[in-house]
Design an enzyme around this catalytic site. Sequence first.
Site, PDB file in Angstrom:
ATOM      1  N   ASN A  91      -1.193   3.418  -6.601  1.00 45.33           N
ATOM      2  CA  ASN A  91      -1.336   2.754  -5.312  1.00 45.33           C
ATOM      3  C   ASN A  91      -2.146   1.503  -5.567  1.00 45.33           C
ATOM      4  OD1 ASN A  91      -1.690   2.006  -2.635  1.00 45.33           O
ATOM      5  ND2 ASN A  91      -3.443   3.393  -2.349  1.00 45.33           N
ATOM      6  N   MET A 101       0.825  -1.187   0.000  1.00 45.71           N
ATOM      7  CA  MET A 101       0.000   0.000   0.000  1.00 45.71           C
ATOM      8  C   MET A 101       0.868   1.250   0.000  1.00 45.71           C
ATOM      9  SD  MET A 101      -2.473   1.631   2.761  1.00 45.71           S
ATOM     10  CE  MET A 101      -1.073   2.695   3.126  1.00 45.71           C
ATOM     11  N   CYS A 102       0.435   2.233  -0.714  1.00 49.31           N
ATOM     12  CA  CYS A 102       1.155   3.489  -0.770  1.00 49.31           C
ATOM     13  C   CYS A 102       0.139   4.606  -0.532  1.00 49.31           C
ATOM     14  CB  CYS A 102       1.806   3.676  -2.134  1.00 49.31           C
ATOM     15  SG  CYS A 102       2.797   2.249  -2.659  1.00 49.31           S
ATOM     16  N   ARG A 103       0.602   5.808  -0.500  1.00 48.34           N
ATOM     17  CA  ARG A 103      -0.252   6.994  -0.443  1.00 48.34           C
ATOM     18  C   ARG A 103       0.267   7.968  -1.487  1.00 48.34           C
ATOM     19  NH1 ARG A 103      -4.756   5.865   2.418  1.00 48.34           N
ATOM     20  NH2 ARG A 103      -4.322   4.204   0.947  1.00 48.34           N
ATOM     21  N   VAL A 121       4.346   8.321  -1.475  1.00 48.78           N
ATOM     22  CA  VAL A 121       5.129   7.646  -0.424  1.00 48.78           C
ATOM     23  C   VAL A 121       4.822   6.154  -0.514  1.00 48.78           C
ATOM     24  CG1 VAL A 121       5.355   9.635   1.087  1.00 48.78           C
ATOM     25  CG2 VAL A 121       3.351   8.155   1.329  1.00 48.78           C
TER      26      VAL A 121
END
Lengths: 277, 277, 277, 277
Positions: free
Chosen positions: C113, C1-3, C87
């Site tokens: 993402n 998972m990313c943002r 991120v």
Amino acid sequence: MCRWLAYSGTSVLLDEVLYRPKHSLIDQSLHARMGVETTNGDGFGIGWYEEHTDTPAVFHDIGPAWSNRNLREIAGHVRSPLFFAHVRASTGTAVQQTNCHPFRHGRWMWMHNGAIAGFHELRRDLVLAVDPGLFLSIEGSTDSEVMFHLALTFGLDDDPPGAVARMTGLVERVGREHGVPDPVQMTLAVADGEGLWAFRYASRGPARSLYYSSRIGDLRALHPDVDFLRDVSDETRLVVSEPLGDLPGAWNEVPESSYGVIRPQGDYLSEFAPRDV
Amino acid sequence: MCRWLAYSGTSVLLDEVLYRPKHSLIDQSLHARMGVETTNGDGFGIGWYEEHTDTPAVFHDIGPAWSNRNLREIAGHVRSPLFFAHVRASTGTAVQQTNCHPFRHGRWMWMHNGAIAGFHELRRDLVLAVDPGLFLSIEGSTDSEVMFHLALTFGLDDDPPGAVARMTGLVERVGREHGVPDPVQMTLAVADGEGLWAFRYASRGPARSLYYSSRIGDLRALHPDVDFLRDVSDETRLVVSEPLGDLPGAWNEVPESSYGVIRPQGDYLSEFAPRDV
Amino acid sequence: MCRWLAYSGTSVLLDEVLYRPKHSLIDQSLHARMGVETTNGDGFGIGWYEEHTDTPAVFHDIGPAWSNRNLREIAGHVRSPLFFAHVRASTGTAVQQTNCHPFRHGRWMWMHNGAIAGFHELRRDLVLAVDPGLFLSIEGSTDSEVMFHLALTFGLDDDPPGAVARMTGLVERVGREHGVPDPVQMTLAVADGEGLWAFRYASRGPARSLYYSSRIGDLRALHPDVDFLRDVSDETRLVVSEPLGDLPGAWNEVPESSYGVIRPQGDYLSEFAPRDV
Amino acid sequence: MCRWLAYSGTSVLLDEVLYRPKHSLIDQSLHARMGVETTNGDGFGIGWYEEHTDTPAVFHDIGPAWSNRNLREIAGHVRSPLFFAHVRASTGTAVQQTNCHPFRHGRWMWMHNGAIAGFHELRRDLVLAVDPGLFLSIEGSTDSEVMFHLALTFGLDDDPPGAVARMTGLVERVGREHGVPDPVQMTLAVADGEGLWAFRYASRGPARSLYYSSRIGDLRALHPDVDFLRDVSDETRLVVSEPLGDLPGAWNEVPESSYGVIRPQGDYLSEFAPRDV
């Protein structure tokens, strides 16, 4: 040994100065010609002023400049009328961002090539001479950063050449007290966003090499075909550890024990001597 | 261009081989003498076998070897009877850990100096020839890692020289198909924890330099005063991109188009030629 | 998972959007609220367009965003009317710059993402479907970069939503062929310097969270005291993985299986469905 | 806030202790449970003693421990009877290797969780109290490293608990002089290759959490099915910032204002109080 470059003049893309020249600073990071060490791969840094901010931006990284993609990106997209670039060859001190030049304090930037001889022994006394309020902002372990904080302590804000002279005088004295007779070997660049000061000095010469560029007007007359010269103002100047190329007439050696000032109101070259503190 | 070193023999502290010699591999990372590039500062790696594990350990980092404190620590505390070390000079490929040698797959290690000419154009066809089950474990973007996976595809487990010959043959053929007549330039080291194979080959010579150390017994007779020679067994061997020092009689050039095997049951040198696939 | 975060509108200092908000993306790198993983510390990246260049600048690093001093410097000195920030939380793929978003190709930027389920198995077939001429520019090992190159292969230049739909359709088909029934989980941002496209889709929902900001005019009426709203134009928009704060009325969920376009000539939201290839 | 672990006992593969436990230190780098901060991603370090060398090896890196492949390699191949591991959450100090724990001086290792309140103001006076001969070896900018050098100054070699008590006393006094009433918050681990000392203290409690493992013999009787307990000697002990799992009876809180000693000749727990200097 390190290599550095300071630019003042027409706002240009950093890339024009950092990458384009034949023997650019990035090339010097891999193949310096004039220094003791030919490789300057122990970290690097750039710092630049912009119109809309007082505080310069700095970008430091611990790998070699020649392979750093972020540096290439920034150089290809950032314009500045006054910037520094530095490639480092460590003489044993840790390779870490807080040891990368240029150092910054408020609106000031500082970079250095050279060394304080016997710094390990002198360090404590030098650090003690730093103003307690400035002591807090020493983050790394280099002699260069301590020299910067000493110059700040000795009035860099009001009289840059005087502050550097007193810093140098202190190092000379502390060196003598510890039996290090010739402690200072330095070329320095200092800027506050308007002016740029460059110093060349060694307790015992020869000092590290340092060059400044000729008047753009003269160069333009000599080399009408060089694009870069057409695009920049007459006031544009470069100060460099070693020439960025072989353009005849372009580079002049900064004499030993002297300093130069580059400011909107004019440039001059003057003698430099340590001052007692 | 890169520089590498492979060691097989008496278990020694890595430091003895990596740092102690006069012209050590760490020194070569900063000042190589025999290659096209004198600086090998774009990452490095070591890999070592131990008695109690089948799979070798690898340690990779992206900065220069010469200033890496972790490498110095590991070299000062790890002993191994069979290890590789590699310092990298990138020819444009990203500087990242997955591009650092030695590469590892199961019990195998692989490292390379040289390049596949026109790799950008050949890459797709070469990658397609990798066994689909092995394709998954390609993590980086170097030609060296693809060569390793091709050799694994072509039977490295059963016949290392044959697998390397077929890998080389494939690169030659794919090169010709894309109009790259002389695609292969390589020195290779391959090991499985017991044996060590070293190859020197170029489609068109001269191939990159490669040397192997003389028999320890002969060297010991010549140089009774060298400590290191007293402490290691007769079977101990080094294969290196360039000699680690000037000890007379110590180093022999690996002939072009040949490979050597170093195993407990004996060493030999043999001819090497690409094989059609 | 990313943002991630995408900004389009009035040229602002990156800092205003990246660091100032209460629950900024930098804060989300340490404490995300809505994802499976709360820490996004496996590298980060930003990419920004400027007036005087077609190609966006990108800056990637492999440490956490929250402690990166260079990011803070750049954010404090660079202004842009259209930028991305991302991120990363790796799900096993190497932490290296070539795996950091946003990816760039010519004037295009791309960030993602989510994940392709079973990517290890599907990777070879997906990579084979990339145009051979584009294959060369795949540098890292992420699913996201392969998705980008598939979209480029399927006509991103001419029809961004169509190209993304075909890319998604291909992944769905290759997934089914390998017994991976629901391979796609994605929120995507794509830009070419003028337009910004944002997609939210999963083979089987719910898709990863995605929000867009309300019209600035409406927000300004609701919150006359918020400085930022006074300084930016009515056309300014943000698309984010999770809201940057708790401002009532500020954030709207992007519906599942839909995409939005933000362009000088106007915005719209539309349905999204994979397309067979 | 940081998390740390100290191991003393049967020589084991570091992996057994660093990665295998359910709530291992590596897991704590991402998801600590008991601290103020749940993420400890600002660098890490390990240090280990071996039989054949006096000086411990240290390995430090600036990224998060959870994604560090080199740490995993070393942990999977290095065995030690006495080792430290530390994951860092910076409170503003630079993320660099010279700020990573454990610190080393000669045969001593030192690691710390906590902080000196107002360190910025106290730093100069504390650094001045360090023996000038030791001053040279301060490389980073943490309070922890200064505390270590103060303890070395105050006789760590001869009397570890006394030296730590005097170091703590000095910090208390300097704190009071600067109007910082409760400057010390610490858990400390110190070792010299034979003994291991662990301290828990705060000027005003509660101090940071600290636990030690129960006697292996007792645990083995309670949990005959746990492999690890069968393989290690009765003298084996762990001291940790927070328990590595939920094994009933395994963990005991170190009382506030106390310290424990683990040595071949036996363990004991004792009261700790700062001592005037």
